[in-house]
Every structure is written in C-alpha cells, then in structure tokens.
Motif scaffolding. Structure first.
Motif, PDB file in Angstrom:
ATOM      1  N   UNK A 186     -46.320   5.849  74.997  1.00  0.00           N
ATOM      2  CA  UNK A 186     -46.125   7.285  74.769  1.00  0.00           C
ATOM      3  C   UNK A 186     -47.326   8.109  75.229  1.00  0.00           C
ATOM      4  N   UNK A 187     -48.579   7.752  74.877  1.00  0.00           N
ATOM      5  CA  UNK A 187     -49.709   8.543  75.390  1.00  0.00           C
ATOM      6  C   UNK A 187     -49.836   8.500  76.918  1.00  0.00           C
ATOM      7  N   UNK A 198     -48.268  13.094  79.868  1.00  0.00           N
ATOM      8  CA  UNK A 198     -48.528  14.054  80.956  1.00  0.00           C
ATOM      9  C   UNK A 198     -47.381  14.107  81.985  1.00  0.00           C
ATOM     10  N   UNK A 199     -46.782  12.962  82.269  1.00  0.00           N
ATOM     11  CA  UNK A 199     -45.685  12.942  83.228  1.00  0.00           C
ATOM     12  C   UNK A 199     -44.442  13.644  82.669  1.00  0.00           C
ATOM     13  N   UNK A 200     -44.204  13.493  81.367  1.00  0.00           N
ATOM     14  CA  UNK A 200     -43.066  14.197  80.760  1.00  0.00           C
ATOM     15  C   UNK A 200     -43.278  15.703  80.790  1.00  0.00           C
ATOM     16  N   UNK A 201     -44.504  16.157  80.517  1.00  0.00           N
ATOM     17  CA  UNK A 201     -44.794  17.593  80.576  1.00  0.00           C
ATOM     18  C   UNK A 201     -44.621  18.125  81.999  1.00  0.00           C
ATOM     19  N   UNK A 202     -45.079  17.365  82.980  1.00  0.00           N
ATOM     20  CA  UNK A 202     -44.912  17.755  84.378  1.00  0.00           C
ATOM     21  C   UNK A 202     -43.430  17.810  84.743  1.00  0.00           C
ATOM     22  N   UNK A 203     -42.660  16.841  84.309  1.00  0.00           N
ATOM     23  CA  UNK A 203     -41.220  16.807  84.595  1.00  0.00           C
ATOM     24  C   UNK A 203     -40.504  18.002  83.972  1.00  0.00           C
TER      25      UNK A 203
END
Length: 178
Positions: free
Chosen positions: A117-118, A122-127
């Motif tokens: 999860x950590x 960042x990739x989920x926020x970018x997506x």
C-alpha cells in the motif's frame, strides 16, 4: 510355476508402500487446495492428473512385481497403503497445512498493509489525477460526437430511400417468379 508365499508377501508390502507414496503425492494437491482455494475446473484437472499418475504407477508396479499379472492383493495393498497414510501422516500434514495457510495469510496481509500500500499510493494518486483530466476530455468528445451525428442527412430524405418500395414500370422484382 507360481510364485511363493514369501514373494507374494513381499509384493503385498511393496504395494502398500506404493499406496503410501501415492497418498503422500495426493497431499500436495490437498495442501495447494487449502492455501489457494482453486475453482472447480482446476480441481477437476488436478484430480484427472492425479488419477492418471496413479493408474500409470499401478500399471508399472504390477508389471514390475508380477510380470503384468493383475492380482487382487496388489490392488488391496495399494488401497491399504493409501488409507494408512491418510490416517497417520496425512492427518498430521493436514493440520500443519492449515497452520501454514494461516501463517501465510497473516504474512500476506502484513506485506499488503505495510509494504504494498505505501509503495502504490503515489501511483494511485497519479492515476486519479490522469483519470480526472481524461474524464473531461471524454465528456467533450462525447458532446462533439452527438453534435456531429445531428449534422448528418436524415435517412428518409436520401433519394434512394424514397424509391425503395416503388416498383418502376417494366421492372420485375427478383424472386417472385412471374
């Protein structure tokens, strides 16, 4: 010339050993099923593979032990060996498999919570940001497509659609047989 009673006893004990080994081989599939929870189709193919291996192993054993003559005591010996495994080591292995499954589940939950999860945040926020931007583009292209569709000629107003059902003089429709 027949085989002696001592040879038959040894063959019976060997067949019990073959059954024991085949029972232990099935334990691999049971362990996999406890940990992974596969679907019915995969279980079917695992069982098909297992019984094919058992058939080949039994054939080879009977061919080796008795020159290919099928004797009932050899089949009974294999079944007895498998039952002995299931009631002794099989039970212990099943209990350990459940314990291992619980430990692996806890390890995977720990890794998911504190490692995966950590790393992926960042990739989920970018997506999400990309999806938000492309969502507006998608809505705009949808509006353009609808307005472009409205600019097309109406279906009834085209010339060939007006004469579609009218029969011109001197022409015959195909397939009527007149």
């Amino acid at each position: 010339m027949g085989i002696s009673l001592a040879d038959q006893t040894m063959d019976f004990l060997f067949s019990c050993g073959v059954g024991f080994v085949l029972g232990a081989f099935y334990e691999l599939f049971r362990f996999y099923r406890i940990i992974m929870r596969p679907g019915k189709v995969l279980v079917f193919f695992q069982d098909l593979f297992y019984w094919t291996v058992c058939g080949v192993a039994t054939f080879l054993f009977i061919f080796w032990a008795n020159a290919g003559e099928i004797r009932g005591f050899l089949i009974v010996g294999e079944l007895l060996g498998a039952v002995i495994y299931y009631c002794t080591l099989g039970w212990l292995m099943l209990q350990n498999a459940r314990l291992v499954a619980r430990i692996l589940h806890r390890i995977s939950m720990f890794l998911k919570k504190y490692v995966w999860t950590p790393l992926t945040k960042p990739f989920r926020l970018l997506w999400r940001a990309i999806r938000k931007r492309t969502g507006k583009i998608g809505q705009t292209t949808k509006k353009v497509g609808i307005s472009a569709k409205n600019r097309l000629k109406k279906h009834r107003a085209l010339l060939y659609n007006l004469f579609n059902g009218i029969r011109l003089s001197g022409s015959k429709k195909a397939g009527k047989g007149e």
